[in-house]
Design an enzyme around this catalytic site. Structure first.
Site, PDB file in Angstrom:
ATOM      1  N   GLY A  46       0.869  -1.186   0.000  1.00  0.00           N
ATOM      2  CA  GLY A  46       0.000   0.000   0.000  1.00  0.00           C
ATOM      3  C   GLY A  46       0.896   1.223   0.000  1.00  0.00           C
ATOM      4  O   GLY A  46       1.855   1.299   0.793  1.00  0.00           O
ATOM      5  N   GLY A  48       0.590   4.317   0.942  1.00  0.00           N
ATOM      6  CA  GLY A  48       0.676   5.089   2.187  1.00  0.00           C
ATOM      7  C   GLY A  48       1.517   4.360   3.214  1.00  0.00           C
ATOM      8  O   GLY A  48       2.446   4.927   3.817  1.00  0.00           O
ATOM      9  N   ALA A  49       1.207   3.076   3.410  1.00  0.00           N
ATOM     10  CA  ALA A  49       1.920   2.289   4.422  1.00  0.00           C
ATOM     11  C   ALA A  49       3.401   2.166   4.064  1.00  0.00           C
ATOM     12  O   ALA A  49       4.276   2.278   4.934  1.00  0.00           O
ATOM     13  CB  ALA A  49       1.288   0.907   4.528  1.00  0.00           C
ATOM     14  N   GLU A 147      -4.350   6.635  -3.362  1.00  0.00           N
ATOM     15  CA  GLU A 147      -5.059   5.357  -3.221  1.00  0.00           C
ATOM     16  C   GLU A 147      -6.187   5.459  -2.191  1.00  0.00           C
ATOM     17  O   GLU A 147      -6.710   4.451  -1.731  1.00  0.00           O
ATOM     18  CB  GLU A 147      -4.080   4.238  -2.831  1.00  0.00           C
ATOM     19  CG  GLU A 147      -3.239   3.764  -4.003  1.00  0.00           C
ATOM     20  CD  GLU A 147      -2.415   2.523  -3.694  1.00  0.00           C
ATOM     21  OE1 GLU A 147      -2.142   1.766  -4.625  1.00  0.00           O
ATOM     22  OE2 GLU A 147      -2.015   2.328  -2.520  1.00  0.00           O
ATOM     23  N   ASN A 191       5.661  10.394 -11.179  1.00  0.00           N
ATOM     24  CA  ASN A 191       6.593   9.703 -12.089  1.00  0.00           C
ATOM     25  C   ASN A 191       6.242  10.165 -13.508  1.00  0.00           C
ATOM     26  O   ASN A 191       5.414  11.067 -13.695  1.00  0.00           O
ATOM     27  CB  ASN A 191       6.532   8.173 -11.894  1.00  0.00           C
ATOM     28  CG  ASN A 191       5.200   7.575 -12.333  1.00  0.00           C
ATOM     29  OD1 ASN A 191       4.359   8.251 -12.951  1.00  0.00           O
ATOM     30  ND2 ASN A 191       4.987   6.320 -12.017  1.00  0.00           N
ATOM     31  N   LEU A 228      12.126   9.528 -12.581  1.00  0.00           N
ATOM     32  CA  LEU A 228      12.343   9.039 -13.948  1.00  0.00           C
ATOM     33  C   LEU A 228      12.881   7.603 -13.932  1.00  0.00           C
ATOM     34  O   LEU A 228      13.701   7.227 -14.767  1.00  0.00           O
ATOM     35  CB  LEU A 228      13.341   9.974 -14.658  1.00  0.00           C
ATOM     36  CG  LEU A 228      12.940  11.466 -14.693  1.00  0.00           C
ATOM     37  CD1 LEU A 228      14.125  12.350 -15.046  1.00  0.00           C
ATOM     38  CD2 LEU A 228      11.803  11.693 -15.682  1.00  0.00           C
ATOM     39  N   ALA A 256       7.399  -0.323  -5.175  1.00  0.00           N
ATOM     40  CA  ALA A 256       7.588   0.590  -4.042  1.00  0.00           C
ATOM     41  C   ALA A 256       8.831   1.471  -4.140  1.00  0.00           C
ATOM     42  O   ALA A 256       9.142   2.185  -3.181  1.00  0.00           O
ATOM     43  CB  ALA A 256       7.577  -0.152  -2.694  1.00  0.00           C
ATOM     44  N   ALA A 257       9.517   1.467  -5.305  1.00  0.00           N
ATOM     45  CA  ALA A 257      10.662   2.390  -5.460  1.00  0.00           C
ATOM     46  C   ALA A 257      10.183   3.828  -5.251  1.00  0.00           C
ATOM     47  O   ALA A 257      10.826   4.624  -4.547  1.00  0.00           O
ATOM     48  CB  ALA A 257      11.274   2.243  -6.849  1.00  0.00           C
ATOM     49  N   GLY A 258       9.044   4.149  -5.846  1.00  0.00           N
ATOM     50  CA  GLY A 258       8.485   5.499  -5.701  1.00  0.00           C
ATOM     51  C   GLY A 258       8.112   5.793  -4.253  1.00  0.00           C
ATOM     52  O   GLY A 258       8.266   6.925  -3.770  1.00  0.00           O
ATOM     53  N   ASP A 259       7.632   4.782  -3.544  1.00  0.00           N
ATOM     54  CA  ASP A 259       7.236   4.992  -2.142  1.00  0.00           C
ATOM     55  C   ASP A 259       8.453   5.252  -1.260  1.00  0.00           C
ATOM     56  O   ASP A 259       8.440   6.143  -0.399  1.00  0.00           O
ATOM     57  CB  ASP A 259       6.468   3.766  -1.623  1.00  0.00           C
ATOM     58  CG  ASP A 259       5.201   3.532  -2.423  1.00  0.00           C
ATOM     59  OD1 ASP A 259       4.633   4.520  -2.925  1.00  0.00           O
ATOM     60  OD2 ASP A 259       4.787   2.360  -2.551  1.00  0.00           O
TER      61      ASP A 259
HETATM   62  P1  ATP Z   1       6.990   2.337  -8.512  1.00  0.00           P
HETATM   63  O1  ATP Z   1       5.611   2.591  -9.069  1.00  0.00           O
HETATM   64  O2  ATP Z   1       7.726   1.197  -9.173  1.00  0.00           O
HETATM   65  O3  ATP Z   1       7.021   2.297  -7.030  1.00  0.00           O
HETATM   66  P2  ATP Z   1       7.464   4.973  -9.508  1.00  0.00           P
HETATM   67  O4  ATP Z   1       7.043   4.761 -10.930  1.00  0.00           O
HETATM   68  O5  ATP Z   1       6.572   5.721  -8.600  1.00  0.00           O
HETATM   69  O6  ATP Z   1       7.891   3.605  -8.861  1.00  0.00           O
HETATM   70  P3  ATP Z   1      10.119   5.546 -10.399  1.00  0.00           P
HETATM   71  O7  ATP Z   1      10.298   6.816 -11.126  1.00  0.00           O
HETATM   72  O8  ATP Z   1      10.076   4.288 -11.199  1.00  0.00           O
HETATM   73  O9  ATP Z   1       8.847   5.717  -9.456  1.00  0.00           O
HETATM   74  O10 ATP Z   1      11.273   5.338  -9.320  1.00  0.00           O
HETATM   75  C1  ATP Z   1      11.433   6.211  -8.205  1.00  0.00           C
HETATM   76  C2  ATP Z   1      12.910   6.402  -7.934  1.00  0.00           C
HETATM   77  O11 ATP Z   1      13.487   5.122  -7.638  1.00  0.00           O
HETATM   78  C3  ATP Z   1      13.695   6.939  -9.136  1.00  0.00           C
HETATM   79  O12 ATP Z   1      13.668   8.359  -9.154  1.00  0.00           O
HETATM   80  C4  ATP Z   1      15.096   6.370  -8.872  1.00  0.00           C
HETATM   81  O13 ATP Z   1      15.808   7.239  -8.004  1.00  0.00           O
HETATM   82  C5  ATP Z   1      14.805   5.043  -8.134  1.00  0.00           C
HETATM   83  N1  ATP Z   1      14.875   3.933  -9.098  1.00  0.00           N
HETATM   84  C6  ATP Z   1      13.844   3.355  -9.763  1.00  0.00           C
HETATM   85  N2  ATP Z   1      14.274   2.356 -10.564  1.00  0.00           N
HETATM   86  C7  ATP Z   1      15.623   2.302 -10.387  1.00  0.00           C
HETATM   87  C8  ATP Z   1      16.689   1.476 -10.942  1.00  0.00           C
HETATM   88  N3  ATP Z   1      16.427   0.520 -11.827  1.00  0.00           N
HETATM   89  N4  ATP Z   1      17.940   1.719 -10.505  1.00  0.00           N
HETATM   90  C9  ATP Z   1      18.222   2.679  -9.600  1.00  0.00           C
HETATM   91  N5  ATP Z   1      17.283   3.479  -9.060  1.00  0.00           N
HETATM   92  C10 ATP Z   1      16.002   3.305  -9.444  1.00  0.00           C
HETATM   93  O1  RIB Z   2       3.666   1.408  -4.825  1.00  0.00           O
HETATM   94  C1  RIB Z   2       3.619   0.030  -4.582  1.00  0.00           C
HETATM   95  C2  RIB Z   2       2.308  -0.333  -3.933  1.00  0.00           C
HETATM   96  O2  RIB Z   2       1.249  -0.098  -4.853  1.00  0.00           O
HETATM   97  C3  RIB Z   2       2.190  -1.797  -3.573  1.00  0.00           C
HETATM   98  O3  RIB Z   2       2.675  -2.071  -2.271  1.00  0.00           O
HETATM   99  C4  RIB Z   2       0.702  -2.102  -3.746  1.00  0.00           C
HETATM  100  O4  RIB Z   2       0.036  -2.384  -2.553  1.00  0.00           O
HETATM  101  C5  RIB Z   2       0.117  -0.853  -4.433  1.00  0.00           C
HETATM  102  O5  RIB Z   2      -0.562  -0.061  -3.551  1.00  0.00           O
END
Ligand code: ATP
Ligand code: RIB
Length: 309
Positions: A46, A48-49, A147, A191, A228, A256-259
């Site tokens: 999630g 937020g979590a 969400e 993103n 990006l 969760a990279a974005g989180d």
């Molecule tokens: P997600 O939905 O997968 O949680 P997102 O689409 O919200 O992510 P991204 O822009 O894909 O966000 O990624 C967030 C940050 O994570 C990027 O700005 C970058 O710093 C880091 N990141 C993502 N993918 C990679 C990667 N393959 N290698 C290194 N850093 C990464």
């Molecule tokens: O950003 C990743 C999250 O998106 C996952 O943990 C999933 O629960 C969805 O909310």
């Protein structure tokens, strides 16, 4: 700063809590296709979590407001949040809806596709938040995603704005935003897909990313950070315009990279770092997270980020 000093800085996260059901597979299935994947695992998630857990592990004080079902997933989440040291005083339990669940497939390139059954998250309403106004009063920064109902996000952004709090919106998953919501934000962190949905500018490279950020700032948001993916992030803010490259790692799962990025960004800003330094810190934390599988299972601790090069 030691952990106790860091914990002074208070961040409020208002958002979703899900349980993620994850299968790794060779590729993401096409419509109508059934594929045989790898081992199944369940993991707390999630947006937020995940952001609240990232803030706690990175050393700031965090209050999390969400709504779960009164079921086994809801009870487990509550216990996990307490174990992370998150303030859970305003976690609501719903008797009507079940807890949120996300079905996630991750491919060999670390890409994912996610379907969320939001459950109780859609019932986190302004009337609940009205009972938690003290949490807004005590916060330095308020961090939200999309969400939970838009009316709740708009309600919190407005009251926080008039209490002079810094409101950061991670507009995920992508949805159009009202002009009044944009006006109440200190910072927005889309993103590439979300940037295009809100600004109308497709990002194909650095020039179009700057153009999208300019449009977002002209729509009324003071500070814009566009993430990006493996290319890093663009900072378009009071302090200037700068691309911060991603750290080079072997990615296995970007869930969760974005989180993690948003949680880390909020922590660094709460410590008084400037926006460019804060984004660099967020890029470090999120780079570590993509080297690990799952959502909350991938969130790094402060000691790991501090030594990461
Ligand atoms: P997600 O939905 O997968 O949680 P997102 O689409 O919200 O992510 P991204 O822009 O894909 O966000 O990624 C967030 C940050 O994570 C990027 O700005 C970058 O710093 C880091 N990141 C993502 N993918 C990679 C990667 N393959 N290698 C290194 N850093 C990464
Ligand atoms: O950003 C990743 C999250 O998106 C996952 O943990 C999933 O629960 C969805 O909310």
């Amino acid at each position: 700063m030691d952990t106790e000093q860091l914990r002074r800085h208070n961040i409020l996260v208002v958002g979703s809590s899900n349980t993620d059901m994850v299968i790794k597979a060779g590729h993401l299935p096409r419509p109508g296709e059934t594929i045989l994947g790898g081992t199944f695992f369940m993991n707390p998630g999630g947006k937020g979590a995940n952001q609240a857990v990232a803030i706690a592990r990175l050393g700031a004080s965090v209050t999390f407001i969400c709504k779960t079902g009164s079921d086994i997933f809801g009870h487990q989440s509550q216990q996990l949040f307490e174990g992370e040291g998150i303030n859970t005083s305003y976690i609501f339990s719903d008797s009507e809806y079940p807890s949120g669940v996300a079905l996630i497939t991750v491919d060999e390139q670390a890409e994912n596709c996610i379907v969320v059954a939001s459950g109780a998250n859609v019932n986190l309403l302004p009337s609940d938040l009205a009972k938690a106004e003290e949490a807004v009063d005590l916060a330095d920064i308020v961090l939200m995603q999309l969400e939970i109902p838009m009316e709740t996000v708009e309600y919190v952004a407005e009251i926080a704005y008039y209490k002079n709090k810094k409101v950061i919106l991670n507009p995920a998953p992508a949805q159009p935003l009202s002009p009044s919501l944009l006006k109440h934000l200190y910072m927005i962190t889309p993103n590439e897909t979300e940037s295009e949905m809100i600004s109308g500018v497709k990002i194909t490279g650095q020039e179009s990313a700057v153009k999208a950020a300019r449009v977002l700032s002209e729509m009324g948001v003071q500070n814009v950070i566009i993430t990006l993916g493996s290319k890093g992030a663009l900072v378009y803010c009071d302090e200037g315009v700068e691309f911060i490259p991603a750290f080079k790692v072997e990615a296995v799962d970007t869930t969760a990279a974005g989180d993690v990025f948003n949680g880390a960004l909020a922590v660094a800003l709460s410590e008084g770092r400037n926006q460019i330094e804060a984004v660099r810190f967020a890029c470090k934390a999120s780079a570590i997270s993509v080297t690990r599988v799952g959502a909350q299972s991938s969130v790094p601790y402060r000691s790991e980020v501090d030594i990461f090069e």
